[in-house]
Design a protein around this motif. Structure first.
Motif, PDB file in Angstrom:
ATOM      1  N   THR A  14      15.043  13.181  79.978  1.00 39.90           N
ATOM      2  CA  THR A  14      14.346  12.450  79.102  1.00 39.90           C
ATOM      3  C   THR A  14      14.562  12.428  77.689  1.00 39.90           C
ATOM      4  O   THR A  14      15.322  13.572  77.439  1.00 39.90           O
ATOM      5  CB  THR A  14      12.674  12.984  79.324  1.00 39.90           C
ATOM      6  N   THR A  15      13.899  11.467  77.027  1.00 41.25           N
ATOM      7  CA  THR A  15      14.211  11.707  75.499  1.00 41.25           C
ATOM      8  C   THR A  15      13.125  11.508  74.699  1.00 41.25           C
ATOM      9  O   THR A  15      12.109  10.898  75.145  1.00 41.25           O
ATOM     10  CB  THR A  15      15.248  10.430  75.151  1.00 41.25           C
TER      11      THR A  15
ATOM     12  N   SER B   5       9.058  13.565  82.186  1.00 42.73           N
ATOM     13  CA  SER B   5       8.537  12.665  81.472  1.00 42.73           C
ATOM     14  C   SER B   5       8.166  13.423  80.093  1.00 42.73           C
ATOM     15  O   SER B   5       8.074  14.357  79.992  1.00 42.73           O
ATOM     16  CB  SER B   5       7.146  11.721  81.997  1.00 42.73           C
ATOM     17  N   ILE B   6       7.770  12.340  78.855  1.00 38.67           N
ATOM     18  CA  ILE B   6       7.308  13.013  77.518  1.00 38.67           C
ATOM     19  C   ILE B   6       6.449  12.092  77.155  1.00 38.67           C
ATOM     20  O   ILE B   6       6.478  10.804  77.256  1.00 38.67           O
ATOM     21  CB  ILE B   6       8.732  13.041  76.725  1.00 38.67           C
ATOM     22  N   ASP B   7       5.610  12.722  76.163  1.00 35.47           N
ATOM     23  CA  ASP B   7       4.560  11.890  75.299  1.00 35.47           C
ATOM     24  C   ASP B   7       4.927  11.533  73.856  1.00 35.47           C
ATOM     25  O   ASP B   7       6.117  12.099  73.452  1.00 35.47           O
ATOM     26  CB  ASP B   7       3.226  12.385  75.573  1.00 35.47           C
ATOM     27  N   GLU B   8       4.339  10.917  73.229  1.00 36.31           N
ATOM     28  CA  GLU B   8       4.669  10.814  71.722  1.00 36.31           C
ATOM     29  C   GLU B   8       4.650  11.854  71.030  1.00 36.31           C
ATOM     30  O   GLU B   8       5.121  11.879  69.725  1.00 36.31           O
ATOM     31  CB  GLU B   8       3.827   9.499  71.265  1.00 36.31           C
ATOM     32  N   ALA B   9       3.752  12.681  71.336  1.00 32.67           N
ATOM     33  CA  ALA B   9       3.564  14.052  70.650  1.00 32.67           C
ATOM     34  C   ALA B   9       4.845  14.958  71.129  1.00 32.67           C
ATOM     35  O   ALA B   9       4.917  16.201  70.321  1.00 32.67           O
ATOM     36  CB  ALA B   9       2.206  14.889  70.860  1.00 32.67           C
ATOM     37  N   GLY B  10       5.587  14.752  71.985  1.00 36.90           N
ATOM     38  CA  GLY B  10       6.618  15.666  72.163  1.00 36.90           C
ATOM     39  C   GLY B  10       6.446  16.493  73.345  1.00 36.90           C
ATOM     40  O   GLY B  10       7.102  17.521  73.732  1.00 36.90           O
TER      41      GLY B  10
ATOM     42  N   ALA C 111      -1.232  13.543  75.231  1.00 34.35           N
ATOM     43  CA  ALA C 111      -1.042  12.344  74.133  1.00 34.35           C
ATOM     44  C   ALA C 111      -0.578  11.028  74.757  1.00 34.35           C
ATOM     45  O   ALA C 111      -0.237  10.844  75.905  1.00 34.35           O
ATOM     46  CB  ALA C 111      -0.255  12.918  72.978  1.00 34.35           C
ATOM     47  N   LYS C 112      -0.673  10.068  73.945  1.00 36.42           N
ATOM     48  CA  LYS C 112      -0.015   8.545  74.526  1.00 36.42           C
ATOM     49  C   LYS C 112       1.251   8.821  75.015  1.00 36.42           C
ATOM     50  O   LYS C 112       2.181   9.430  74.229  1.00 36.42           O
ATOM     51  CB  LYS C 112       0.021   7.639  73.027  1.00 36.42           C
ATOM     52  N   GLY C 113       1.494   8.194  76.049  1.00 39.12           N
ATOM     53  CA  GLY C 113       2.895   8.296  76.693  1.00 39.12           C
ATOM     54  C   GLY C 113       3.721   7.360  76.047  1.00 39.12           C
ATOM     55  O   GLY C 113       3.391   6.274  75.439  1.00 39.12           O
ATOM     56  N   ILE C 114       5.161   7.270  76.413  1.00 42.06           N
ATOM     57  CA  ILE C 114       6.091   6.562  75.938  1.00 42.06           C
ATOM     58  C   ILE C 114       6.651   5.453  77.354  1.00 42.06           C
ATOM     59  O   ILE C 114       6.867   6.052  78.481  1.00 42.06           O
ATOM     60  CB  ILE C 114       7.293   7.175  75.624  1.00 42.06           C
TER      61      ILE C 114
END
Length: 309
Positions: A167-168, A220-225, A303-306
């Motif tokens: 993921t990025t 997966s990753i969210d906007e907060a990292g 936190a909000k996901g991407i």
């Protein structure tokens, strides 16, 4: 498969023709494992190809117009005969895809695992970090599910899976990835990954250990990292907070059997399928022990996901 919520019916995705092998061309789906959506409504399917011995490829299907968007083949030397092109991530430019190659395709054993960079616009692909410690499986980390070790079918040799989750972050500064069989999550700057003039030895020296982990499938990753890993052996989702980098259990369920492929949707949820892989015939002397319904779980990230990550 695709599901129509209005009718309650399922059907082949994108259609029956694309799911039907052909003798005179390779314009069909053979062995799809990775799948992601981009911001334009295109679903990108990563076809490993080895079921029908065809060239691995990306097939992009435009869900807005219900038409083929593009086919991008991934030939040698980017892919190998032993490749198993598993998961991938799409960079913010929308044209650069980075694939995790597990190297457990035909006659593969994880020893040549690598990452593959594909430019969807030009069709160019190249292979990086092959057989690097960050892409190869750890031999002392066999997969154990419900007290049973998963072995290569017909043997007592444990399955060892190379580069898998990938993921990025929100700003495409870092690429995060790891082998399935492994105790560490790694990262490397994307600017270094995309720098074709950088010697392999220099790129390898820039790889960092990010955190500890257990054997896992998707990421997966969210906007907060915060990074979410699907833990195969404990039927759970673990999160690695961007602050502490210390994993902790975030969600679990007894029916979350072999969770994989975590991805965030626009509704704010992350979705994870329970694949039931250890119950398949390959690991049970040819007897399929999978049990319907075949579930997809969802959870709210911290936190909000991407979308698409």
């Amino acid at each position: 498969m695709q599901y129509n919520a209005a009718t309650g019916q399922t059907s082949a995705f994108p259609n029956v023709d694309w799911n039907t092998p052909k003798a005179d061309n390779e314009n069909f789906l053979s062995t799809v494992l990775g799948i992601r959506s981009d911001h334009k409504g295109v679903v990108w399917m990563l076809d490993m190809g080895f079921r029908n011995n065809i060239t691995p490829k990306f097939v992009g299907w435009n869900t807005i117009s219900n038409t083929l968007e593009k086919i991008v083949k991934i030939p040698a030397p980017a892919s190998l005969p032993s490749s198993q092109l598993n998961d991938f991530t799409i960079l913010n430019d929308g044209k650069t895809f980075i694939i995790a190659d597990e190297d457990i395709g035909p006659n593969g054993n994880g020893s040549k695992a690598a990452l593959i960079i594909v430019d969807i616009t030009t069709g160019k692909s190249r292979r990086i970090l092959q057989s690097h410690y960050s892409t190869m499986p750890e031999k002392n980390k066999p997969i154990v599910v419900d007290g049973r070790q998963l072995n290569i079918p017909g043997t007592n040799t444990p399955i060892l899976v190379g580069a898998d989750c990938i993921t990025t972050d929100k700003n495409n500064e870092w690429l995060y990835y790891a082998p399935l069989n492994g105790s560490k999550l790694y990262r490397v700057r994307i600017q270094d990954v995309l720098n074709e003039s950088l010697p392999s030895s220099v790129l390898e020296s820039k790889v960092e250990t990010y955190s500890s982990k257990e054997n896992n499938g998707g990421a997966s990753i969210d906007e907060a990292g915060n990074i979410y890993l699907t833990y195969l052996e404990t039927k759970s989702i673990e999160v690695i907070p961007s602050g502490t980098r210390k994993p902790y259990r975030y969600a679990s369920h007894p029916d979350l059997i072999w969770p994989d492929g975590a991805s965030c949707n626009k509704d704010g949820y992350m979705y994870v399928p329970a694949t039931q892989l250890p119950l398949g015939g390959a690991f049970n002397n040819g007897q399929d022990k999978t049990v319907p319904p075949y579930r997809i779980f969802r959870f709210k990230p911290a936190a909000k996901g991407i979308f698409g990550k």
